[in-house]
Scaffold this motif. Structure first.
Motif, PDB file in Angstrom:
ATOM      1  N   PHE A 475       0.979  -1.108  -0.092  1.00 54.58           N
ATOM      2  CA  PHE A 475       0.007   0.210  -0.029  1.00 54.58           C
ATOM      3  C   PHE A 475       0.931   1.425  -0.043  1.00 54.58           C
ATOM      4  CE2 PHE A 475      -3.408  -2.628   0.446  1.00 54.58           C
ATOM      5  CZ  PHE A 475      -4.741  -2.025   0.669  1.00 54.58           C
ATOM      6  N   TYR A 476       0.460   2.399  -0.467  1.00 51.81           N
ATOM      7  CA  TYR A 476       1.121   3.583  -0.569  1.00 51.81           C
ATOM      8  C   TYR A 476       0.403   4.810   0.175  1.00 51.81           C
ATOM      9  CZ  TYR A 476       3.672   0.606  -3.635  1.00 51.81           C
ATOM     10  OH  TYR A 476       4.515  -0.453  -4.263  1.00 51.81           O
ATOM     11  N   GLN A 477       1.165   5.377   0.591  1.00 54.82           N
ATOM     12  CA  GLN A 477       0.458   6.777   1.414  1.00 54.82           C
ATOM     13  C   GLN A 477       1.233   7.872   0.668  1.00 54.82           C
ATOM     14  OE1 GLN A 477       0.417   7.562   5.715  1.00 54.82           O
ATOM     15  NE2 GLN A 477      -1.376   8.766   5.494  1.00 54.82           N
ATOM     16  N   PRO A 478       0.368   8.887  -0.081  1.00 57.64           N
ATOM     17  CA  PRO A 478       0.956   9.785  -0.765  1.00 57.64           C
ATOM     18  C   PRO A 478       1.561  11.013   0.033  1.00 57.64           C
ATOM     19  CG  PRO A 478      -1.154   9.097  -1.772  1.00 57.64           C
ATOM     20  CD  PRO A 478      -1.014   8.549  -0.439  1.00 57.64           C
ATOM     21  N   GLN A 479       2.602  11.354  -0.654  1.00 59.43           N
ATOM     22  CA  GLN A 479       3.030  12.688   0.167  1.00 59.43           C
ATOM     23  C   GLN A 479       2.809  13.957  -0.841  1.00 59.43           C
ATOM     24  OE1 GLN A 479       7.632  11.782   0.619  1.00 59.43           O
ATOM     25  NE2 GLN A 479       6.812  10.473   2.385  1.00 59.43           N
ATOM     26  N   VAL A 480       2.431  14.881  -0.337  1.00 55.51           N
ATOM     27  CA  VAL A 480       1.750  16.145  -0.929  1.00 55.51           C
ATOM     28  C   VAL A 480       2.623  17.291  -0.687  1.00 55.51           C
ATOM     29  CG1 VAL A 480      -0.452  17.497  -1.442  1.00 55.51           C
ATOM     30  CG2 VAL A 480      -0.600  14.736  -0.920  1.00 55.51           C
ATOM     31  N   ALA A 492       5.812   3.602   0.961  1.00 56.64           N
ATOM     32  CA  ALA A 492       5.621   2.372   0.772  1.00 56.64           C
ATOM     33  C   ALA A 492       5.172   1.587   2.129  1.00 56.64           C
ATOM     34  CB  ALA A 492       6.550   1.483  -0.046  1.00 56.64           C
ATOM     35  N   LEU A 493       4.190   0.920   2.050  1.00 56.38           N
ATOM     36  CA  LEU A 493       3.749   0.188   3.449  1.00 56.38           C
ATOM     37  C   LEU A 493       3.226  -1.132   3.138  1.00 56.38           C
ATOM     38  CD1 LEU A 493       1.508   3.410   4.744  1.00 56.38           C
ATOM     39  CD2 LEU A 493       3.857   2.621   5.483  1.00 56.38           C
ATOM     40  N   PRO A 544       8.307  12.635 -11.786  1.00 48.85           N
ATOM     41  CA  PRO A 544       8.824  11.210 -11.086  1.00 48.85           C
ATOM     42  C   PRO A 544       8.419  11.175  -9.627  1.00 48.85           C
ATOM     43  CG  PRO A 544      10.562  12.039 -12.719  1.00 48.85           C
ATOM     44  CD  PRO A 544       9.577  13.069 -12.476  1.00 48.85           C
ATOM     45  N   LEU A 545       8.036  10.297  -9.190  1.00 51.42           N
ATOM     46  CA  LEU A 545       7.573  10.276  -7.748  1.00 51.42           C
ATOM     47  C   LEU A 545       8.942   9.758  -6.859  1.00 51.42           C
ATOM     48  CD1 LEU A 545       4.042   8.447  -7.535  1.00 51.42           C
ATOM     49  CD2 LEU A 545       4.627  10.846  -7.579  1.00 51.42           C
ATOM     50  N   ARG A 546       9.109  10.542  -5.571  1.00 51.24           N
ATOM     51  CA  ARG A 546       9.917  10.107  -4.986  1.00 51.24           C
ATOM     52  C   ARG A 546       9.441   8.869  -3.809  1.00 51.24           C
ATOM     53  NH1 ARG A 546      10.888  14.333  -3.009  1.00 51.24           N
ATOM     54  NH2 ARG A 546       9.499  14.174  -1.130  1.00 51.24           N
ATOM     55  N   MET A 547       9.796   7.731  -4.061  1.00 48.58           N
ATOM     56  CA  MET A 547       9.251   6.592  -3.074  1.00 48.58           C
ATOM     57  C   MET A 547      10.127   6.262  -1.904  1.00 48.58           C
ATOM     58  SD  MET A 547       6.911   4.400  -3.055  1.00 48.58           S
ATOM     59  CE  MET A 547       6.230   4.506  -4.624  1.00 48.58           C
ATOM     60  N   PHE A 691      -3.743  11.875   6.718  1.00 47.36           N
ATOM     61  CA  PHE A 691      -4.898  11.477   6.392  1.00 47.36           C
ATOM     62  C   PHE A 691      -5.908  12.779   5.901  1.00 47.36           C
ATOM     63  CE2 PHE A 691      -5.859   7.466   9.185  1.00 47.36           C
ATOM     64  CZ  PHE A 691      -5.018   6.889   8.477  1.00 47.36           C
ATOM     65  N   TYR A 692      -5.350  14.053   6.083  1.00 49.87           N
ATOM     66  CA  TYR A 692      -5.813  15.135   5.689  1.00 49.87           C
ATOM     67  C   TYR A 692      -6.062  15.114   4.126  1.00 49.87           C
ATOM     68  CZ  TYR A 692      -6.851  20.309   4.622  1.00 49.87           C
ATOM     69  OH  TYR A 692      -7.311  21.344   4.039  1.00 49.87           O
ATOM     70  N   PHE A 693      -4.982  14.529   3.523  1.00 56.60           N
ATOM     71  CA  PHE A 693      -5.094  14.415   1.999  1.00 56.60           C
ATOM     72  C   PHE A 693      -5.363  13.153   1.443  1.00 56.60           C
ATOM     73  CE2 PHE A 693      -1.883  18.081   2.309  1.00 56.60           C
ATOM     74  CZ  PHE A 693      -2.682  19.063   1.542  1.00 56.60           C
ATOM     75  N   PHE A 694      -4.743  12.213   2.024  1.00 53.60           N
ATOM     76  CA  PHE A 694      -4.819  10.714   1.603  1.00 53.60           C
ATOM     77  C   PHE A 694      -4.522   9.472   2.763  1.00 53.60           C
ATOM     78  CE2 PHE A 694      -3.365  12.981  -2.177  1.00 53.60           C
ATOM     79  CZ  PHE A 694      -4.581  12.709  -3.068  1.00 53.60           C
TER      80      PHE A 694
END
Length: 711
Positions: A475-480, A492-493, A544-547, A691-694
Motif C-alpha cells: 500500500f502507498y500513502q501519498p506525500q503532497v 511504501a507500506l 517522477p515520484l519519490r518513493m 489523512f488530511y490528503f490521503f
C-alpha cells in the motif's frame, strides 16, 4: 538329513536400485540396520552390469529409471536365468505396474512413503523365503540321491508337500494334508489341484501353475486360500512355494523340444500368523475399550480426507469432544462403570453420524469426529448440536443413572487450517476454550483461543506461507506538496492479506518478522514489489515520484543490502534518486559506525536517505551530523500536539530548526487538519503526509489517483 537352522544369522548381498539420490540414500540408511552387505545402482543398465558381475540375494528395485525400466531389468533377469529375489519399491501406484512386477516374479511391491519397519520386515521375509527355497532346492538335490532322506522329510514336514503333473493332477502328497485340510493323501492322488483351491483364488492359481512353462527351476511364491474337506468346511490361507522340475528320465535335449515337467510345491499354513497379524494391526489402530479408531487411524483418515477435499474443493471439519466432570463421575461410580459409560457415549455418538464420518477416541474421556463431504460449514454446527442433544439424555449404568454434558470445539477445513495436526490442534483449542468458559456446548475455533505461544508459532507459520503464497501486498500513502497540493512522493507500506483475518497492518506481523528473521526475505520481496509498482506510477505521473521505503535495522546490518537495492533499480530501469530509504534514529545506537558506512555506500548509488520518527527515541545530534541524510521526518506524535490555534510546540520548532540547520528536506507525518497543514507550511515544512490528503491506498488506487490529474 533334515535341515538345521544356522546358529549365526545369515548375511545377504543386497542391491538397491533408484535414480533419486535422496531416496537412494534413505533406503541405504534403512537397510543398513539389517547388517547385510549393500551395493547401489542409480540406473537400470548399471543394475544389470552389477547383476552380471556378481550374485545378489536381493534386489530393491525402482520401476521408474532413467534408461531402462525396472520391469525391463526383471525381464533381463528371467532371460539370463539370474537367480535373485526382487522387491519392487516404486512411486508408481497404478495396478498395472504392480501386476507387471508380480507377473515377472517380484516377491513384493511396496509403494514409496512406506514405514521403515515395513521395508525391513519385507526384506527379512524375502530373504527368509529365499534361503528356505535354497535349502529346499538343496534338499531336492539330496532327495534325488537319497530316497530314504526324501521320504523322511516328506513324512515329517510341518508343511503340505506335493507334486503335480503337467495336467495339474496330484501325483504325490505328504500326510500333513490330513490334519490341516481333512484329506488323506490317497484321496487326493489323481485329483486336480482345483479341488483344494478356494474359487476366489482359482484364477490366480491357474495363472501361476500354467503360464510359466519355460521357467524351469525358478521358484514362484503365491498365497492361496485352500478349502478343507466337507463337511468340516473352513478355509485356510497357505503360502505356496512352487518350482517346476523336469520329469525324471527326460534329457536336456528333449526339454528344448517337447518339455515335460512336474510342479513341486510346499504349502505353508499362514492362517494363524495372518490372524495374529490382523489382531495386532487392529490393536494398533483401534481403542480396545470402545472399538473406535484411535489417534493414529483418525489422523490417517483425516489426512486422506484433506487430500480429497483439496482436489474437489470440499469442506471438512474436526470436532473434539471432552466429557465435562468425567473424573467426578468416574470416582463416584468406579472405573468399571466409568468404562461402561464411555462405551455408551461412543454408541450414541456413532448414532448421530453419517456413514462417511469417523468417530475416534483419543484417550480418557476425549473423542474426535471427522466430518467429510460437507455441503456448507453450517452442517458441522448442526451435527455438533445433534451430538450434544443425544448425550444430554440420561445414561443407565446398572442401577445408577448418570447425566453428562460435553464441551466441544470445532475447526473447519480450509477456513481454520489445511493440515492434519493443525486442524486437530485448533479444534482442541476451541474445546479447551469452551471448557473454561461455561462447558456444555460447542464453539468454533478463533485465533484468540490459542495460548499466546501457540498464537506466535501459528502466526510465524502463516507468515512463512504468506511469503510463499504471495499474500503480502504493498500500500502507498501519498506525500503532497503543501503549496500545489500535488502528489510528489509516497511512502511504501506493507500489508498482509490474511486468508482468514483479512488485511493486516504491519503492527500485527512485523515485530514477529523481525524477531524470527523473516524480515530479511520480506524486505527482499518489498524491494522488487515497490520497484515494479514505481515503474507503473512513472507511466501515469506528470513528474517522477519519490518513493520512500522503511528499512529495518536487521536489513541494514547485511553487507549486501546496497547491492540488492541497486540491482532492483537496474532491473526495472529506475533512477536511484527516486528511492528514499527511511531509517530510525535508533540505528545509530545499534551500530553507529556500521550505519554510517552502509548509508554512505547507499548514498553513493544516488539513493536518498531519511530519518524517520525523529525525536521519539534517544536522539544523538553528534551522530545525526555524521549521517549522510537528505530528509528529516516529523513524527505524527508531535504533529498531533499542534493546538487549534496553530501555534507550533517548541519540540516541533526545534526539529524544523535542526532540519534547516543541516539543510535537510522536511516531511511531516500524520497531518489530519487544515490547522496542522498551514502551521507546518508557514514554518517551512512543505511536504505533507497524512489523512488530511490521503489514507494509505493500494497500487491500483494510487495509479487511478495519479492518472486522474486531480491530485
Amino acid at each position: 538329513m533334515p535341515h538345521s537352522p544356522n546358529l549365526q544369522p545369515r548375511l545377504a548381498r543386497i542391491l538397491i536400485v533408484d535414480d533419486h539420490p535422496l531416496v537412494l540414500a534413505g533406503l541405504v540408511t534403512m537397510v543398513e540396520l539389517t547388517g547385510h552387505q549393500i551395493t547401489t545402482a542409480e540406473s537400470g543398465l548399471e543394475a544389470v552390469r552389477q547383476l552380471n558381475d556378481s550374485p545378489f540375494d536381493l534386489v530393491l528395485l525402482d520401476l521408474l529409471l532413467p534408461d531402462i525400466s525396472g520391469l525391463e531389468v526383471m525381464d533381463y533377469l528371467q532371460q539370463q536365468h539370474i537367480d535373485t529375489t526382487v522387491v519392487v519399491i516404486s512411486g508408481l501406484s497404478d495396478i498395472d505396474h504392480a501386476i507387471g512386477a508380480l507377473q515377472r516374479g517380484a516377491f513384493d511391491f511396496l509403494r514409496k512413503s512406506f514405514p521403515a519397519a515395513e521395508l525391513l520386515k519385507t526384506i527379512d521375509h524375502a530373504l527368509q523365503r529365499r534361503w528356505l527355497v535354497q535349502d529346499n532346492q538343496r534338499l531336492s538335490a539330496q532327495l534325488l540321491t537319497s530316497e530314504k532322506v526324501h521320504n523322511y522329510l516328506i513324512e515329517n514336514s510341518p508343511d503340505i508337500i506335493y507334486t503335480l503333473n503337467e495336467q495339474g493332477l496330484f501325483t504325490d502328497v505328504n500326510p500333513r494334508v490330513l490334519p490341516l485340510l481333512g484329506w488323506t493323501a490317497q484321496e487326493l492322488i489323481g485329483q486336480h489341484y482345483s479341488v483344494l483351491i478356494h474359487p476366489d483364488d482359482l484364477s490366480r492359481a491357474d495363472y501361476v501353475l500354467n503360464h510359466c512353462e519355460h521357467n524351469f527351476q525358478i521358484t514362484r511364491l503365491v498365497e492361496l486360500h485352500m478349502r478343507a474337506r466337507q463337511p468340516d468346511g473352513g478355509v485356510r490361507l497357505f503360502s505356496h512355494e512352487l518350482m517346476r522340475v523336469a520329469q525324471p528320465g527326460v534329457c536336456a535335449d528333449a526339454l528344448l523340444t517337447q518339455p515335460r515337467w512336474r510342479t513341486y510345491g510346499i504349502a505353508h499354513d499362514l492362517t494363524e500368523r495372518k490372524r495374529v497379524d490382523a489382531l495386532i494391526s487392529y490393536q494398533t489402530t483401534h481403542d480396545l475399550l470402545t472399538g473406535l479408531p484411535n489417534r493414529a487411524l483418525f489422523k490417517d483418515r483425516l489426512n486422506l480426507t484433506l487430500q480429497r477435499a483439496q482436489r474437489h474443493g470440499q469442506v471438512a471439519a474436526v470436532l473434539v469432544l471432552d466429557i465435562d466432570r468425567f473424573k467426578l463421575i468416574n470416582d463416584a461410580l468406579g472405573h468399571d462403570l466409568g468404562d461402561a459409560l464411555l462405551v455408551q457415549i461412543a454408541q450414541r455418538l456413532k448414532g448421530c453420524l453419517r456413514a462417511s464420518d469417523t468417530l475416534s477416541r483419543l484417550g480418557a474421556d476425549e473423542f474426535t469426529i471427522l466430518l467429510t463431504d460437507l455441503g456448507a460449514p453450517e452442517e458441522a454446527a448442526q451435527l455438533a448440536e445433534k451430538c450434544q442433544a443425544s448425550l444430554r439424555q440420561p445414561f443407565t449404568l446398572q442401577s445408577q443413572v448418570a447425566h453428562v454434558s460435553v464441551s466441544m470445539g470445532l475447526a473447519l477445513y480450509p477456513t481454520h487450517g489445511n493440515e492434519t495436526e493443525l486442524l486437530i490442534q485448533r479444534a482442541n483449542a476451541a474445546m479447551t476454550h469452551k471448557k473454561t468458559h461455561g462447558k456444555d456446548g460447542y464453539v468454533v475455533f478463533e485465533a484468540a483461543m490459542l495460548p499466546l505461544d501457540q498464537q506466535l508459532m501459528t502466526l510465524e507459520h502463516e507468515l512463512h506461507e504468506a511469503l510463499r503464497q504471495g499474500e503480502l501486498e504493498m500500500f502507498y500513502q501519498p506525500q503532497v506538496d503543501a503549496a500545489s497540493q500535488r502528489i510528489v512522493g509516497a511512502e511504501a507500506l506493507m500489508r498482509w492479506n490474511h486468508p482468514q483475518r483479512g488485511l493486516l497492518s504491519p503492527a500485527a506481523f512485523l515485530p514477529l518478522a523481525e524477531e524470527t528473521g523473516l524480515i530479511i526475505p520480506m524486505t527482499d520481496w518489498l524491494l522488487q514489489a515497490v520497484a515494479t509498482d514505481l515503474c507503473a506510477f512513472n507511466h501515469v505521473s506528470e513528474v517522477p515520484l519519490r518513493m520512500s521505503i522503511n528499512l529495518p535495522p536487521q536489513y541494514l546490518d547485511r553487507s549486501n543490502f546496497t547491492h540488492n537495492l541497486h540491482a532492483a533499480l537496474l532491473s526495472h530501469g529506475l533512477l536511484a534518486a527516486q528511492f528514499e530509504v527511511e531509517v530510525t534514529e535508533n540505528i545509530c545506537i545499534r551500530n553507529p559506525l556500521n550505519a554510517i558506512e552502509q548509508l554512505n555506500a547507499l548514498r553513493h548509488t544516488g539513493v536518498r536517505v531519511a530519518i524517520d520518527d525523529f525525536g521519539t527515541g534517544y536522539s544523538s545530534l553528534s551522530y545525526l551530523q555524521q549521517l549522510p541524510l537528505d530528509t528529516l521526518k516529523i513524527d505524527r506524535s508531535f504533529v498531533m500536539t499542534i493546538p487549534l490555534s496553530g501555534e507550533l510546540p517548541p519540540v516541533v520548532l526545534a526539529i524544523i530548526s535542526v532540519a534547516k540547520g543541516l539543510n535537510l528536506h522536511l516531511v511531516a507525518e500524520g497531518v489530519e487538519t487544515s490547522t496542522q497543514l498551514h502551521a507546518l507550511a508557514q514554518a517551512g515544512c512543505h511536504t505533507i503526509q497524512g489523512f488530511y490528503f490521503f489514507k494509505p491506498m493500494s497500487c491500483q488506487a494510487l495509479l487511478a489517483q495519479l492518472g486522474s490529474g486531480k491530485e
